[in-house]
Design a protein around this motif. Structure first.
Motif, PDB file in Angstrom:
ATOM      1  N   PHE A  80       2.602  -5.832   9.670  1.00 36.50           N
ATOM      2  CA  PHE A  80       3.557  -6.792   9.132  1.00 36.50           C
ATOM      3  C   PHE A  80       4.895  -6.088   8.947  1.00 36.50           C
ATOM      4  O   PHE A  80       4.944  -4.927   8.503  1.00 36.50           O
ATOM      5  CB  PHE A  80       3.094  -7.352   7.791  1.00 36.50           C
ATOM      6  N   THR A  81       5.969  -6.770   9.279  1.00 38.34           N
ATOM      7  CA  THR A  81       7.301  -6.189   9.085  1.00 38.34           C
ATOM      8  C   THR A  81       8.198  -7.181   8.358  1.00 38.34           C
ATOM      9  O   THR A  81       7.960  -8.393   8.366  1.00 38.34           O
ATOM     10  CB  THR A  81       7.942  -5.822  10.435  1.00 38.34           C
ATOM     11  N   ALA A 113       6.963   1.798   5.482  1.00 41.58           N
ATOM     12  CA  ALA A 113       8.380   1.869   5.121  1.00 41.58           C
ATOM     13  C   ALA A 113       8.702   0.738   4.158  1.00 41.58           C
ATOM     14  O   ALA A 113       7.989  -0.271   4.093  1.00 41.58           O
ATOM     15  CB  ALA A 113       9.254   1.773   6.371  1.00 41.58           C
ATOM     16  N   GLY A 114       9.798   0.909   3.401  1.00 44.62           N
ATOM     17  CA  GLY A 114      10.182  -0.114   2.454  1.00 44.62           C
ATOM     18  C   GLY A 114       9.174  -0.226   1.327  1.00 44.62           C
ATOM     19  O   GLY A 114       8.599   0.774   0.879  1.00 44.62           O
ATOM     20  N   ALA A 115       8.952  -1.436   0.864  1.00 36.95           N
ATOM     21  CA  ALA A 115       8.004  -1.665  -0.228  1.00 36.95           C
ATOM     22  C   ALA A 115       7.260  -2.973   0.008  1.00 36.95           C
ATOM     23  O   ALA A 115       7.748  -3.873   0.699  1.00 36.95           O
ATOM     24  CB  ALA A 115       8.728  -1.707  -1.571  1.00 36.95           C
ATOM     25  N   VAL A 116       6.075  -3.057  -0.595  1.00 38.53           N
ATOM     26  CA  VAL A 116       5.214  -4.236  -0.427  1.00 38.53           C
ATOM     27  C   VAL A 116       4.796  -4.738  -1.800  1.00 38.53           C
ATOM     28  O   VAL A 116       4.350  -3.956  -2.654  1.00 38.53           O
ATOM     29  CB  VAL A 116       3.973  -3.896   0.419  1.00 38.53           C
ATOM     30  N   ARG A 117       4.937  -6.030  -1.996  1.00 42.07           N
ATOM     31  CA  ARG A 117       4.481  -6.660  -3.229  1.00 42.07           C
ATOM     32  C   ARG A 117       3.006  -7.013  -3.085  1.00 42.07           C
ATOM     33  O   ARG A 117       2.608  -7.675  -2.122  1.00 42.07           O
ATOM     34  CB  ARG A 117       5.277  -7.920  -3.506  1.00 42.07           C
ATOM     35  N   VAL A 126       4.538  -1.758  -4.264  1.00 40.88           N
ATOM     36  CA  VAL A 126       3.994  -0.489  -3.788  1.00 40.88           C
ATOM     37  C   VAL A 126       4.988   0.135  -2.810  1.00 40.88           C
ATOM     38  O   VAL A 126       5.374  -0.498  -1.821  1.00 40.88           O
ATOM     39  CB  VAL A 126       2.636  -0.708  -3.094  1.00 40.88           C
ATOM     40  N   PRO A 127       5.418   1.389  -3.047  1.00 46.50           N
ATOM     41  CA  PRO A 127       6.421   2.018  -2.182  1.00 46.50           C
ATOM     42  C   PRO A 127       5.818   2.611  -0.911  1.00 46.50           C
ATOM     43  O   PRO A 127       4.595   2.689  -0.748  1.00 46.50           O
ATOM     44  CB  PRO A 127       6.969   3.132  -3.089  1.00 46.50           C
ATOM     45  N   ALA A 128       6.691   3.047  -0.021  1.00 44.51           N
ATOM     46  CA  ALA A 128       6.273   3.659   1.242  1.00 44.51           C
ATOM     47  C   ALA A 128       5.465   4.927   0.973  1.00 44.51           C
ATOM     48  O   ALA A 128       5.679   5.634  -0.017  1.00 44.51           O
ATOM     49  CB  ALA A 128       7.497   3.982   2.096  1.00 44.51           C
ATOM     50  N   LEU A 167      -2.732 -10.943  -2.103  1.00 45.99           N
ATOM     51  CA  LEU A 167      -1.610 -11.296  -1.236  1.00 45.99           C
ATOM     52  C   LEU A 167      -0.698 -10.083  -1.090  1.00 45.99           C
ATOM     53  O   LEU A 167      -0.375  -9.404  -2.070  1.00 45.99           O
ATOM     54  CB  LEU A 167      -0.809 -12.468  -1.815  1.00 45.99           C
ATOM     55  N   PHE A 168      -0.279  -9.830   0.161  1.00 38.88           N
ATOM     56  CA  PHE A 168       0.579  -8.691   0.477  1.00 38.88           C
ATOM     57  C   PHE A 168       1.843  -9.224   1.147  1.00 38.88           C
ATOM     58  O   PHE A 168       1.764  -9.916   2.174  1.00 38.88           O
ATOM     59  CB  PHE A 168      -0.134  -7.718   1.405  1.00 38.88           C
ATOM     60  N   THR A 169       3.027  -8.889   0.581  1.00 37.86           N
ATOM     61  CA  THR A 169       4.284  -9.439   1.080  1.00 37.86           C
ATOM     62  C   THR A 169       5.345  -8.343   1.105  1.00 37.86           C
ATOM     63  O   THR A 169       5.542  -7.634   0.105  1.00 37.86           O
ATOM     64  CB  THR A 169       4.780 -10.582   0.178  1.00 37.86           C
ATOM     65  N   GLY A 170       6.018  -8.208   2.256  1.00 36.79           N
ATOM     66  CA  GLY A 170       7.139  -7.268   2.325  1.00 36.79           C
ATOM     67  C   GLY A 170       8.274  -7.713   1.435  1.00 36.79           C
ATOM     68  O   GLY A 170       8.568  -8.911   1.336  1.00 36.79           O
ATOM     69  N   THR A 171       8.934  -6.765   0.767  1.00 36.66           N
ATOM     70  CA  THR A 171       9.968  -7.126  -0.209  1.00 36.66           C
ATOM     71  C   THR A 171      11.361  -7.218   0.385  1.00 36.66           C
ATOM     72  O   THR A 171      12.272  -7.767  -0.240  1.00 36.66           O
ATOM     73  CB  THR A 171       9.990  -6.116  -1.363  1.00 36.66           C
ATOM     74  N   ALA A 172      11.559  -6.672   1.583  1.00 29.53           N
ATOM     75  CA  ALA A 172      12.892  -6.678   2.188  1.00 29.53           C
ATOM     76  C   ALA A 172      12.753  -6.518   3.698  1.00 29.53           C
ATOM     77  O   ALA A 172      11.659  -6.267   4.220  1.00 29.53           O
ATOM     78  CB  ALA A 172      13.756  -5.547   1.623  1.00 29.53           C
TER      79      ALA A 172
END
Length: 311
Positions: free
Chosen positions: A212-213, A237-241, A264-266, A288-293
């Motif tokens: 997922f990106t 990379a980035g962070a995931v909620r 959760v950070p990279a 549920l897993f969601t990219g933050t940005a």
């Protein structure tokens, strides 16, 4: 007085004619998807799909013309698909006095539904399961469909020819000569047997992985098509909620709610899982897993319990 030596009478002569059969079997199935070849579900008498009913009162299940649910009880059915069907299978296995071996299975015609173990072609008559939605007052029913494969009959005929040669041939129930059936499948016609089938389907665990990106979301893991046994998150990379929103309802109450909500950070890897035995086949609860940005990049790897057809 003269004569011709040889066998007297018509030939060939039948020495024996034996009845054999491949025992038939029957499956009984229930479905929550409206009107299907595997069962009919209704709401207030109208065929329709039944999903996510956390506050039900089960009132009756008619087997051999009698209600086997001795007193109404409250329970709930999670989500749709396999979570709901798994809940329903547990209820049916609790109340079935004949141990029908109800479990979730899949077919081309009906996708996921409930099916019994293999049963004799005739016998226990399973009927309608009825519940009332405590929240809406609606009556919900599940009616079964029987798939019956009858006994297949053969005759094994042993004959002696005019020259004394003994031969054996097989015929079907129409009297036509056929190849000999598999000796491991047949029994004498007088033998009454329950089909030699597994009590549960062949069970397998399938591995899945998806990337997922950006701000993409996995969706609710509890709603995936198959029972999920384990999930691993790897943040590249980035962070995931990550949200753990809650588990299914039990005993007629509201679903258990949690407020677990963590970013959760990279570089972090997290896992959830069960031991996968016959009691803990799947995770229970929303994940549920969601990219933050836009720069988020993460992997989900999961294993899912797959119900294949019966052996």
């Amino acid at each position: 007085m003269s004569g011709t030596a040889g066998q007297v009478g018509d030939c060939p002569q039948t020495l024996s004619s034996e009845c054999w059969k491949i025992p038939g079997y029957r499956y009984v199935s229930y479905d929550n998807s409206g009107t299907t070849p595997c069962g009919v579900s209704t709401i207030n008498g109208t065929p329709t799909g039944v999903c996510d009913r956390p506050n039900l009162k089960f009132t009756s299940w008619i087997i051999n013309g009698r209600n086997v649910i001795h007193a109404p009880f409250n329970d709930g059915l999670d989500e749709c698909g396999t979570p709901l069907l798994s809940d329903l299978a547990a209820i049916m296995n609790t109340w079935d006095p004949f141990a029908g071996g109800w479990t979730v299975t899949v077919s081309d015609q009906c996708a996921y539904h409930l099916r019994s173990r293999a049963l004799p072609p005739t016998g226990t008559k399973y009927g309608v399961l009825t519940a009332v939605d405590n929240d809406t007052g609606e009556t919900i029913t599940f009616a079964p469909v029987d798939v019956v494969v009858p006994d297949t009959f053969y005759r094994r005929i042993t004959e002696v020819d005019c020259d004394g040669t003994t031969t054996t041939r097989w015929t079907n129930d129409a009297g036509a000569t056929v190849p000999a059936p598999n000796p491991e499948q047949i029994v004498e016609c007088t033998v009454q047997v329950t089909p030699d089938a597994r009590v549960t389907p062949t069970q397998r665990v399938r591995s899945r992985i998806k990337r997922f990106t950006g701000t993409a979301t996995s969706g609710n893991v509890d709603s995936f098509p198959s029972d999920v046994q384990a999930v691993t998150l790897t943040v590249l990379a980035g962070a995931v909620r990550v949200q753990a929103a809650g588990s299914g309802s039990r005993n007629g109450g509201a679903p258990t709610a949690f407020e677990d909500d963590v970013t959760v950070p990279a570089g972090v890897t997290l896992s959830w899982g069960v031991d996968g035995d016959s009691y803990d086949l799947a995770l229970d609860g929303s994940l549920l897993f969601t990219g933050t940005a836009a720069g988020a990049d993460f992997l989900l790897h999961w294993t899912e319990h797959v119900y294949t057809d019966w052996d």
